[in-house]
Write an enzyme that holds these catalytic residues in place. Structure first.
Site, PDB file in Angstrom:
ATOM      1  N   SER A 122     -34.394  57.037  29.131  1.00  0.00           N
ATOM      2  CA  SER A 122     -34.033  57.603  30.429  1.00  0.00           C
ATOM      3  C   SER A 122     -33.028  58.750  30.340  1.00  0.00           C
ATOM      4  CB  SER A 122     -33.501  56.508  31.345  1.00  0.00           C
ATOM      5  OG  SER A 122     -32.512  55.758  30.694  1.00  0.00           O
ATOM      6  N   HIS A 143     -40.198  55.365  32.712  1.00  0.00           N
ATOM      7  CA  HIS A 143     -40.159  56.830  32.834  1.00  0.00           C
ATOM      8  C   HIS A 143     -41.451  57.502  32.393  1.00  0.00           C
ATOM      9  CE1 HIS A 143     -36.021  57.077  34.148  1.00  0.00           C
ATOM     10  NE2 HIS A 143     -35.852  55.998  33.380  1.00  0.00           N
ATOM     11  N   LYS A 153     -39.946  55.370  40.450  1.00  0.00           N
ATOM     12  CA  LYS A 153     -39.716  56.683  39.832  1.00  0.00           C
ATOM     13  C   LYS A 153     -40.920  57.572  40.164  1.00  0.00           C
ATOM     14  CE  LYS A 153     -36.783  54.390  36.542  1.00  0.00           C
ATOM     15  NZ  LYS A 153     -35.590  54.463  37.385  1.00  0.00           N
TER      16      LYS A 153
HETATM   17  C1  LIG Z   1     -36.022  52.419  31.631  1.00  0.00           C
HETATM   18  C2  LIG Z   1     -35.698  51.733  32.932  1.00  0.00           C
HETATM   19  N1  LIG Z   1     -36.014  50.436  33.078  1.00  0.00           N
HETATM   20  C3  LIG Z   1     -35.732  49.765  34.205  1.00  0.00           C
HETATM   21  C4  LIG Z   1     -35.108  50.377  35.263  1.00  0.00           C
HETATM   22  C5  LIG Z   1     -34.768  49.571  36.478  1.00  0.00           C
HETATM   23  O1  LIG Z   1     -35.665  49.853  37.513  1.00  0.00           O
HETATM   24  P1  LIG Z   1     -35.279  49.608  39.037  1.00  0.00           P
HETATM   25  O2  LIG Z   1     -34.503  50.795  39.480  1.00  0.00           O
HETATM   26  O3  LIG Z   1     -36.610  49.462  39.731  1.00  0.00           O
HETATM   27  O4  LIG Z   1     -34.465  48.341  39.086  1.00  0.00           O
HETATM   28  C6  LIG Z   1     -34.777  51.724  35.184  1.00  0.00           C
HETATM   29  C7  LIG Z   1     -34.114  52.381  36.336  1.00  0.00           C
HETATM   30  O5  LIG Z   1     -33.379  53.279  36.274  1.00  0.00           O
HETATM   31  C8  LIG Z   1     -35.058  52.426  33.974  1.00  0.00           C
HETATM   32  O6  LIG Z   1     -34.723  53.701  33.823  1.00  0.00           O
END
Ligand SMILES: Cc1ncc(COP(=O)(O)O)c(C=O)c1O
Length: 285
Positions: free
Chosen positions: A178, A206, A238
């Protein structure tokens, strides 16, 4: 009254330049946004495809609200699992090429749910050092012995796998990281997981919607099946422009999750119907 030193803590945060403030957005997600009353160019959003404010998605939301209302009323395990949620699961299963999908209310919950369902104290979890915080928290919650290998360093991971005596091992990684947008070496991970009889989980938050044919994610792009990567997770907040998340895998994985994940006692949002219109695009799309 208990003393939690709240004033002092805030002062410390401030001195360490760790004091956080939230800005106020006065426009939908779009490249030119109003932030704290000022026009700004947006470079920080995860709304990669501009779907969060897409007219068709907005209208699907409105139609769903007219039929199903706004709140789910109860969690998925009580009576909050509606027909559109089920249809979304089925369409996402087809979209990702996996037998079954299970929706969660957030990606954070999906990661906590799946990792703590799969692992217990005495098991071992291997995570890339730069994995998302939800995967790291999930590792802590599971009680498994939890190790972070150097970012993208397969040699470092292999040394750790080799040393581990745990009966159950799981490797968990972001598909696309991310912070820097770099990508995990999937083929090498699949090879190591087979060699050391470890499970493999990819959080494709992502990549989903952006990478692979029609946005099917990094596993589809690389031709990795459920046998190669048994656990796929992705978010809908996203590129899919809404909210919620899912885990995709085999029938038995999903039935296990339904039976044990306490996270399914959380309410679903009403993201289902609008996401369906995105997931139902044809394979070539
Ligand atoms: C790689 C990754 N996994 C999980 C999440 C968590 O997702 P959520 O925002 O739906 O809780 C994010 C959110 O930023 C993320 O970037």
């Amino acid at each position: 009254m208990m003393n939690f030193d709240l004033e002092e803590r805030l002062e410390q945060r401030s001195e360490q330049r760790l004091f956080r403030q939230r800005v106020i957005l006065d426009s939908p997600q779009k490249p030119e946004a109003m932030v704290d009353g000022r026009p700004c160019l947006m470079f920080c959003s995860n709304d990669y495809l501009g779907l969060a404010n897409h007219p068709e998605i907005r209208s699907a939301f409105q139609q769903a609200a007219n039929v199903y209302g706004i709140g789910s009323g109860a969690s998925a395990l009580i009576n909050g699992h509606s027909r559109p949620h089920r249809q979304l699961e089925e369409e996402l299963a087809e979209f990702t090429g996996r037998a079954r999908v299970l929706l969660f209310s957030t990606g954070y919950m999906a990661n906590l749910g799946v990792i703590s369902a799969l692992l217990s104290p005495g098991d071992a979890l291997f995570q890339d050092r730069l994995n998302h915080a939800s995967l790291l928290d999930a590792g802590r919650l599971s009680g498994a012995r939890f190790q972070r290998y150097l970012h993208l360093d397969m040699g470092n991971l292999e040394r750790r796998l080799k040393k581990s005596k745990a009966r159950r091992k799981l490797i968990a990684t972001d598909g696309v990281f991310s912070m820097d947008g770099d990508r995990t070496p999937l083929a090498e991970l699949v090879k190591l997981s087979r060699q050391y009889q470890a499970g493999l989980m990819v959080d494709d938050a992502h990549a989903f919607g952006c990478i692979g044919k029609g946005g099917r994610g990094s596993l589809k792009e690389g031709g990795f099946t459920t046998d190669d990567v048994p656990v796929m997770m992705a978010t809908l907040g996203k590129a899919f422009g809404t909210a919620g998340a899912f885990v995709a895998g085999s029938e038995t994985l999903i039935e296990n999750l339904i039976s044990v994940c306490p996270q399914l006692y959380l309410y679903h949002g009403d993201a289902a119907s609008d996401c369906r219109s995105v997931a139902s695009q044809p394979e070539g799309g």
